[in-house]
Design a protein around this motif. Structure first.
Motif, mmCIF file in Angstrom:
data_model
loop_
_atom_site.group_PDB
_atom_site.id
_atom_site.type_symbol
_atom_site.label_atom_id
_atom_site.label_comp_id
_atom_site.label_asym_id
_atom_site.label_seq_id
_atom_site.Cartn_x
_atom_site.Cartn_y
_atom_site.Cartn_z
ATOM 1 N N LYS A 6 0.722 -1.055 0.007
ATOM 2 C CA LYS A 6 0.000 -0.094 -0.072
ATOM 3 C C LYS A 6 0.878 1.376 -0.098
ATOM 4 O O LYS A 6 0.388 2.304 -0.495
ATOM 5 N N ILE A 7 2.000 1.179 0.579
ATOM 6 C CA ILE A 7 2.778 2.312 0.862
ATOM 7 C C ILE A 7 4.222 2.034 0.088
ATOM 8 O O ILE A 7 4.859 1.045 0.539
ATOM 9 N N GLU A 12 8.889 -5.025 -17.394
ATOM 10 C CA GLU A 12 7.853 -4.001 -17.762
ATOM 11 C C GLU A 12 8.120 -2.608 -16.772
ATOM 12 O O GLU A 12 8.135 -1.495 -17.280
ATOM 13 N N LEU A 13 8.471 -2.964 -15.621
ATOM 14 C CA LEU A 13 8.540 -1.891 -14.770
ATOM 15 C C LEU A 13 10.117 -1.101 -15.086
ATOM 16 O O LEU A 13 10.206 0.000 -14.915
ATOM 17 N N ILE A 14 10.908 -2.062 -15.217
ATOM 18 C CA ILE A 14 12.250 -1.636 -15.748
ATOM 19 C C ILE A 14 12.164 -0.582 -16.722
ATOM 20 O O ILE A 14 13.038 0.357 -17.143
ATOM 21 N N ASP A 15 11.325 -1.138 -17.726
ATOM 22 C CA ASP A 15 11.054 -0.234 -19.079
ATOM 23 C C ASP A 15 10.412 0.934 -18.613
ATOM 24 O O ASP A 15 10.838 2.047 -19.232
ATOM 25 N N ALA A 56 11.270 1.645 -9.617
ATOM 26 C CA ALA A 56 10.655 0.780 -9.680
ATOM 27 C C ALA A 56 10.272 -0.441 -8.734
ATOM 28 O O ALA A 56 8.985 -0.805 -8.802
ATOM 29 N N LEU A 57 11.083 -0.482 -7.770
ATOM 30 C CA LEU A 57 11.056 -1.593 -6.268
ATOM 31 C C LEU A 57 9.733 -0.777 -5.748
ATOM 32 O O LEU A 57 8.819 -1.559 -5.118
ATOM 33 N N ALA A 58 9.778 0.561 -5.517
ATOM 34 C CA ALA A 58 8.580 1.229 -4.908
ATOM 35 C C ALA A 58 7.218 1.034 -5.390
ATOM 36 O O ALA A 58 6.196 1.148 -4.792
ATOM 37 N N LEU A 59 7.248 0.957 -6.763
ATOM 38 C CA LEU A 59 5.898 0.766 -7.471
ATOM 39 C C LEU A 59 5.606 -0.811 -7.831
ATOM 40 O O LEU A 59 4.678 -0.821 -8.541
ATOM 41 N N GLU A 104 -0.187 9.363 -14.423
ATOM 42 C CA GLU A 104 -0.750 8.252 -15.124
ATOM 43 C C GLU A 104 -1.142 7.098 -14.066
ATOM 44 O O GLU A 104 -2.221 6.372 -14.481
ATOM 45 N N ARG A 105 -0.498 6.999 -13.082
ATOM 46 C CA ARG A 105 -0.965 5.802 -12.074
ATOM 47 C C ARG A 105 -1.975 6.134 -11.013
ATOM 48 O O ARG A 105 -2.428 5.302 -10.045
ATOM 49 N N ASN A 106 -2.042 7.536 -10.907
ATOM 50 C CA ASN A 106 -2.968 8.421 -9.650
ATOM 51 C C ASN A 106 -2.454 7.877 -8.501
ATOM 52 O O ASN A 106 -3.100 7.839 -7.363
ATOM 53 N N VAL A 107 -1.062 7.865 -8.309
ATOM 54 C CA VAL A 107 -0.517 7.512 -6.972
ATOM 55 C C VAL A 107 -0.310 8.803 -6.266
ATOM 56 O O VAL A 107 -0.021 9.724 -6.846
#
Length: 573
Positions: free
Chosen positions: A90-91, A133-136, A165-168, A202-205
């Protein structure tokens, strides 16, 4: 509805004799798709708020009062196991130093896959696919190849992208970024900030950015919270807080930000703070610079002349010369430094700035070219006595003062060491007098001499480094990123001190930095470096107003926007 709500938060750290209140009655919130900036100096309580939200307060720290809500659910009282599940899922958290938050023994792929599988119900193959995909998504080229590499094989900016990328990776609702761009160059910082902004949109974070960099605050945040000694002194929309601050601390903090648009004589000081390091008395240390101690040969023309300087490092050794591999750090660099001027070198990490500084001081021996200091060709010096005589005339102030000071020596002994080594005083009492005068002059006071480096703040340690550098009565001072790790108010004090010392002691300076705003305020002329080559050398104002090289224009375009700060800066300056 807000993603995060912090209500009446108070964090305490109990000690043996008293309780230290690190955060006192703080209220703030973050909405989806928005970025909140939490700004203040070291010790203001910024990171403590972030750690309290994510449940990473170090013992014996505790939340004594207040409540923390995530999407309306209270999370500060959750059991440990539930808090652990919350982190990552979540965080998400982006730390200041990516190298220390990544496992050096695991590939980037294994770290991402492990985190994804911990929080999401995916198979190993699906987790690997998502990792690529995250690294990209965070802008690392050749993601399928790079993901197989280890953290040390990435640059600082690329490692920070891996941490993002790790955080997301588990699609969190809130991301806390603690000083995410402090150690990054202007170009890498611009890329990381743009990435953070686009991910929020884009991700509404929801994102909380903790920083002392006003440029970052002005560039990407929607709202800003200003903290001072654990208290929230100002809170509101970024345009309002930075454009028309109400609290005197906010006004002082903004006024101390280096101006990229115009040159000022002195940096405004954050006068709201009771600075314990102000000089206790005015000392004229120029008396120590007179006579034999600084009886240097006069120079006609430039003090430093660098011609066609080359430096390469062997990256793969072999008994067969044809199989050896080299990295060319400096390529055919030429420039002059006039006596009494401050010459700036600016560029990205790896551009060769610090390598040139080490070549001038003799820490590296060049593979080609010449360095003329006064009338002496430094590259031809071989006699130890001649080398030491030249080194006494030039001193270096490093980026990290703590690592450049001997932790086992008292400050008075650290400053006295070069005086004794070069035999610049006739007696111990004269040594003590010089040390005491230097400590007073850099704003620490005589009593500081009895302490050890760990007993001082970062800004105070940098003052110790300056006093030590001045102990040999140099005529040439090399400053290698001397303020990049300091808060804006401490930075202003150190830069003003360097300006004063240059004027009083007729110092010549080589000032190395990736902060263009600081370079503009400190330097007479500036050289721009890229990939070991000198792209452009120009007068300060001309370089900022009419840059000739495309790379210089690119660097200037990448500077964080300070338009929001201009009105407050002008009024305070």
């Amino acid at each position: 509805m807000s993603v995060l709500d912090v209500k009446d938060l108070t964090v305490e750290f109990p000690g043996r004799k008293s309780v230290f209140v690190a955060v006192d009655d703080v209220n703030l919130s973050v909405e989806a798709g928005k970025i909140l900036g939490v700004v203040g100096e070291s010790g203001a309580g910024k990171s403590t708020v972030g750690n309290a939200v994510i449940g990473l307060l170090q013992e014996p720290g505790r939340i004594s009062e207040g409540e923390i809500y995530l999407h309306g659910q209270r999370i500060d009282q959750l059991p440990y196991k539930e808090k652990r599940r919350l982190r990552g899922r979540k965080i998400g958290m982006i730390f200041q130093d990516p190298l220390t938050s990544l496992d050096p023994l695991q590939t980037v792929e294994s770290q991402l896959v492990e985190t994804i599988k911990t929080h999401l119900p995916l198979s190993s193959s699906d987790a690997q696919k998502r990792a690529v995909e995250l690294i990209d998504a965070v802008g690392i080229p050749d993601p399928g190849e790079r993901i197989k590499q280890y953290p040390h094989q990435f640059s600082g900016g690329m490692r920070q992208r891996v941490v993002i990328a790790l955080a997301l990776c588990a699609e969190p609702e809130l991301v806390i970024a603690d000083e995410p761009t402090t150690a990054l160059d202007v170009s890498i910082q611009a890329q990381i900030l743009e990435l953070m902004k686009s991910l929020c949109a884009e991700r509404n974070v929801a994102m909380m950015v903790i920083t002392h960099d006003m440029g970052v605050i002005a560039d990407i945040t929607d709202h800003v919270a200003v903290m001072y000694r654990g208290e929230l002194v100002e809170y509101g929309e970024t345009t309002q807080v930075l454009g028309a601050p109400n609290h005197p601390y906010t006004q002082s903090l903004i006024s101390a930000v280096p101006r990229p648009d115009v040159k000022v004589e002195r940096f405004p000081i954050v006068n709201y703070i009771e600075e314990a390091g102000t000089p206790q008395k005015q000392i004229d240390i120029s008396t120590h610079w007179l006579g034999k101690a600084r009886d240097y040969e006069k120079v006609t023309g430039p003090l430093v002349q660098i011609r066609d300087l080359d430096m390469r490092f062997e990256t793969r050794g072999s008994v067969f010369p044809s199989r050896r591999k080299y990295f060319q750090a400096v390529k055919k660099v030429s420039f002059d430094i006039q006596e009494g001027e401050t010459f700036g070198l600016v560029g990205e990490s790896g551009s060769g700035k610090s390598t040139i500084a080490r070549l001038v001081t003799g820490l590296y021996h060049p593979t080609g070219g010449s360095i003329l200091f006064g009338k002496t060709e430094l590259t031809s010096l071989r006699n130890r006595k001649d080398v030491l005589a030249m080194r006494r005339q030039m001193q270096m102030i490093f980026q990290d003062p703590y690592s450049s000071l001997n932790a086992r020596m008292r400050v008075k002994d650290i400053i006295a060491e070069p005086i004794k080594f070069h035999r610049l005083a006739s007696s111990n009492s004269e040594v003590r007098q010089i040390v005491d005068d230097l400590l007073d002059h850099v704003g620490l006071g005589v009593a500081a001499g009895q302490k050890y480096p760990h007993e001082f703040s970062g800004g105070q340690r940098q003052r110790i480094s300056i006093a030590r550098a001045l102990a040999t009565r140099p005529r040439f001072l090399i400053c290698d990123e001397p303020t990049s790790a300091l808060d804006v108010s401490i930075q202003a004090q150190i830069l003003n001190l360097l300006k004063d010392l240059q004027e009083e002691l007729s110092l010549t300076m080589l000032f190395i930095s990736h902060d263009l705003a600081v370079i503009r305020q400190m330097c007479n002329r500036i050289g721009v470096m890229r990939n070991g080559e000198l792209c452009e050398v120009s007068d300060c104002d001309q370089l900022f107003e009419a840059p000739q090289h495309a790379y210089t224009r690119e660097l200037l375009d990448l500077m964080p926007s300070m338009e929001l700060l201009s009105r407050a800066n002008l009024e305070s300056a």
